[in-house]
Structures are given as structure tokens and as C-alpha cells.
Design a protein around this motif. Structure first.
Motif, PDB file in Angstrom:
ATOM      1  N   LYS A  59       0.862  -1.168   0.000  1.00  0.00           N
ATOM      2  CA  LYS A  59       0.000   0.000   0.000  1.00  0.00           C
ATOM      3  C   LYS A  59       0.905   1.226   0.000  1.00  0.00           C
ATOM      4  O   LYS A  59       1.986   1.191   0.575  1.00  0.00           O
ATOM      5  CB  LYS A  59      -0.875  -0.021   1.255  1.00  0.00           C
ATOM      6  CG  LYS A  59      -1.899   1.082   1.308  1.00  0.00           C
ATOM      7  CD  LYS A  59      -2.798   0.886   2.514  1.00  0.00           C
ATOM      8  CE  LYS A  59      -3.824   1.993   2.549  1.00  0.00           C
ATOM      9  NZ  LYS A  59      -4.794   1.782   3.605  1.00  0.00           N
ATOM     10  N   GLY A  60       0.487   2.294  -0.657  1.00  0.00           N
ATOM     11  CA  GLY A  60       1.290   3.516  -0.669  1.00  0.00           C
ATOM     12  C   GLY A  60       1.935   3.758  -2.010  1.00  0.00           C
ATOM     13  O   GLY A  60       1.324   3.552  -3.051  1.00  0.00           O
ATOM     14  N   GLN A  78      -4.446  -0.881  -2.239  1.00  0.00           N
ATOM     15  CA  GLN A  78      -4.871   0.515  -2.216  1.00  0.00           C
ATOM     16  C   GLN A  78      -6.342   0.649  -1.815  1.00  0.00           C
ATOM     17  O   GLN A  78      -6.768   1.714  -1.395  1.00  0.00           O
ATOM     18  CB  GLN A  78      -4.632   1.180  -3.578  1.00  0.00           C
ATOM     19  CG  GLN A  78      -3.193   1.093  -4.066  1.00  0.00           C
ATOM     20  CD  GLN A  78      -2.211   1.909  -3.260  1.00  0.00           C
ATOM     21  OE1 GLN A  78      -2.070   1.734  -2.049  1.00  0.00           O
ATOM     22  NE2 GLN A  78      -1.503   2.791  -3.925  1.00  0.00           N
ATOM     23  N   GLU A  99      -2.025   0.047   7.474  1.00  0.00           N
ATOM     24  CA  GLU A  99      -0.992   0.020   6.446  1.00  0.00           C
ATOM     25  C   GLU A  99      -0.214  -1.277   6.397  1.00  0.00           C
ATOM     26  O   GLU A  99       0.454  -1.549   5.416  1.00  0.00           O
ATOM     27  CB  GLU A  99      -0.020   1.180   6.672  1.00  0.00           C
ATOM     28  CG  GLU A  99      -0.705   2.527   6.572  1.00  0.00           C
ATOM     29  CD  GLU A  99       0.220   3.668   6.909  1.00  0.00           C
ATOM     30  OE1 GLU A  99       1.284   3.451   7.535  1.00  0.00           O
ATOM     31  OE2 GLU A  99      -0.125   4.805   6.537  1.00  0.00           O
ATOM     32  N   ARG A 100      -0.276  -2.093   7.443  1.00  0.00           N
ATOM     33  CA  ARG A 100       0.507  -3.328   7.492  1.00  0.00           C
ATOM     34  C   ARG A 100      -0.314  -4.431   8.149  1.00  0.00           C
ATOM     35  O   ARG A 100      -1.112  -4.174   9.026  1.00  0.00           O
ATOM     36  CB  ARG A 100       1.777  -3.129   8.317  1.00  0.00           C
ATOM     37  CG  ARG A 100       2.769  -2.208   7.704  1.00  0.00           C
ATOM     38  CD  ARG A 100       3.981  -2.021   8.631  1.00  0.00           C
ATOM     39  NE  ARG A 100       5.001  -1.232   7.996  1.00  0.00           N
ATOM     40  CZ  ARG A 100       5.003   0.090   7.962  1.00  0.00           C
ATOM     41  NH1 ARG A 100       4.036   0.772   8.542  1.00  0.00           N
ATOM     42  NH2 ARG A 100       5.972   0.736   7.352  1.00  0.00           N
ATOM     43  N   TYR A 105       3.666  -1.416   3.860  1.00  0.00           N
ATOM     44  CA  TYR A 105       3.508  -0.040   3.409  1.00  0.00           C
ATOM     45  C   TYR A 105       4.773   0.417   2.688  1.00  0.00           C
ATOM     46  O   TYR A 105       5.883   0.125   3.134  1.00  0.00           O
ATOM     47  CB  TYR A 105       3.227   0.890   4.592  1.00  0.00           C
ATOM     48  CG  TYR A 105       2.865   2.282   4.160  1.00  0.00           C
ATOM     49  CD1 TYR A 105       1.618   2.536   3.596  1.00  0.00           C
ATOM     50  CD2 TYR A 105       3.774   3.313   4.274  1.00  0.00           C
ATOM     51  CE1 TYR A 105       1.284   3.808   3.162  1.00  0.00           C
ATOM     52  CE2 TYR A 105       3.435   4.589   3.860  1.00  0.00           C
ATOM     53  CZ  TYR A 105       2.195   4.834   3.305  1.00  0.00           C
ATOM     54  OH  TYR A 105       1.858   6.093   2.877  1.00  0.00           O
ATOM     55  N   HIS A 117       0.882  -3.609  -5.996  1.00  0.00           N
ATOM     56  CA  HIS A 117      -0.219  -3.201  -5.121  1.00  0.00           C
ATOM     57  C   HIS A 117      -1.301  -4.277  -5.037  1.00  0.00           C
ATOM     58  O   HIS A 117      -2.164  -4.206  -4.171  1.00  0.00           O
ATOM     59  CB  HIS A 117      -0.877  -1.917  -5.637  1.00  0.00           C
ATOM     60  CG  HIS A 117      -0.023  -0.710  -5.521  1.00  0.00           C
ATOM     61  ND1 HIS A 117       0.422  -0.215  -4.319  1.00  0.00           N
ATOM     62  CD2 HIS A 117       0.481   0.115  -6.466  1.00  0.00           C
ATOM     63  CE1 HIS A 117       1.160   0.861  -4.533  1.00  0.00           C
ATOM     64  NE2 HIS A 117       1.211   1.078  -5.833  1.00  0.00           N
ATOM     65  N   GLU A 151       6.741   3.793   1.363  1.00  0.00           N
ATOM     66  CA  GLU A 151       6.794   5.268   1.465  1.00  0.00           C
ATOM     67  C   GLU A 151       7.423   5.897   0.249  1.00  0.00           C
ATOM     68  O   GLU A 151       8.180   5.328  -0.446  1.00  0.00           O
ATOM     69  CB  GLU A 151       7.572   5.648   2.716  1.00  0.00           C
ATOM     70  CG  GLU A 151       6.850   5.153   3.947  1.00  0.00           C
ATOM     71  CD  GLU A 151       7.455   5.678   5.220  1.00  0.00           C
ATOM     72  OE1 GLU A 151       7.996   6.800   5.213  1.00  0.00           O
ATOM     73  OE2 GLU A 151       7.378   4.970   6.226  1.00  0.00           O
TER      74      GLU A 151
END
Length: 114
Positions: A15-16, A76, A82-83, A112, A23, A114
Motif C-alpha cells: 500500500k502507498g 490501495q 498500512e501493514r 507499506y 499493489h 513510502e
């Protein structure tokens, strides 16, 4: 009706940002007696690394071949966390209105990026 041989295209989704990896993962399941099925749904949710879970989401699976069904889980689309790991289950309804459920699986991780 039996739901057999679940598989996925990747065990880790992100995600991210785009730089870490895919994704999404494509999920497959084989159904015995596919002519007797009305549909198969893929239910899934995220169990966060803190032990909290998101609400269940679902998609109607598409027939890829005779008895092979497919759907996609996209990191997404998962909100709040996030994890963690993805818990998923297949639910089918046959032409007689009977519901068939697979066991729950939890072999896909989400991280996740970044």
C-alpha cells in the motif's frame, strides 16, 4: 460443489507509493461442478499488525476458464491500516440456493511503501 486449489500471484502486496512492489495480487480458485454454480464471491479483510481488523469486503469472481475463477485484491482499496496480513475466504452459491464456504486463508501479507 467443492472449492479447490486456491492460489495467488504474489504473497506480498504494498500500500502507498509505487516503488516497493505490486499493489495487488490475483486470486484463483477451482470449483468442481461449475455448471451447478450461480456465483463465487471472494471475501477479504486486513488483520493489522496490531491485531485490529478491517470490515470484510467482497468481489464477485470472474470465470477465467471452465472451472477456474479469478479476482483481485488491491492493497490501495484497504482502508485504515498500512501493514498486516490479508484474511480471505471463498463463498459460492449453487443453483439450488445452497451456500458453500471454503476455510479462511491468511497467507498474503501487506506492507507499506513510502
Amino acid at each position: 460443489v467443492f472449492l479447490l486449489h486456491p492460489s495467488y500471484t504474489t504473497r506480498l502486496i504494498f500500500k502507498g507509493a509505487d516503488g516497493c512492489g505490486p499493489h495487488m495480487t490475483e486470486i484463483h480458485i477451482t470449483a468442481t461442478h461449475p455448471d451447478g454454480l450461480s456465483y463465487i464471491l471472494l471475501f477479504y479483510r486486513l488483520i493489522s499488525e496490531r491485531g485490529f481488523d478491517t470490515p470484510w469486503r467482497f468481489h464477485k469472481m470472474k470465470v477465467q476458464e471452465d472451472a477456474l475463477y479469478r479476482s483481485v485484491i488491491n492493497a490501495q482499496d484497504i482502508i485504515d491500516y498500512e501493514r498486516g496480513f490479508i484474511e480471505y475466504q471463498f463463498v459460492a452459491e449453487d443453483v439450488h440456493g445452497e451456500i458453500h464456504r471454503s476455510r479462511k486463508y491468511n497467507n498474503i501479507d501487506m506492507a507499506y511503501c513510502e
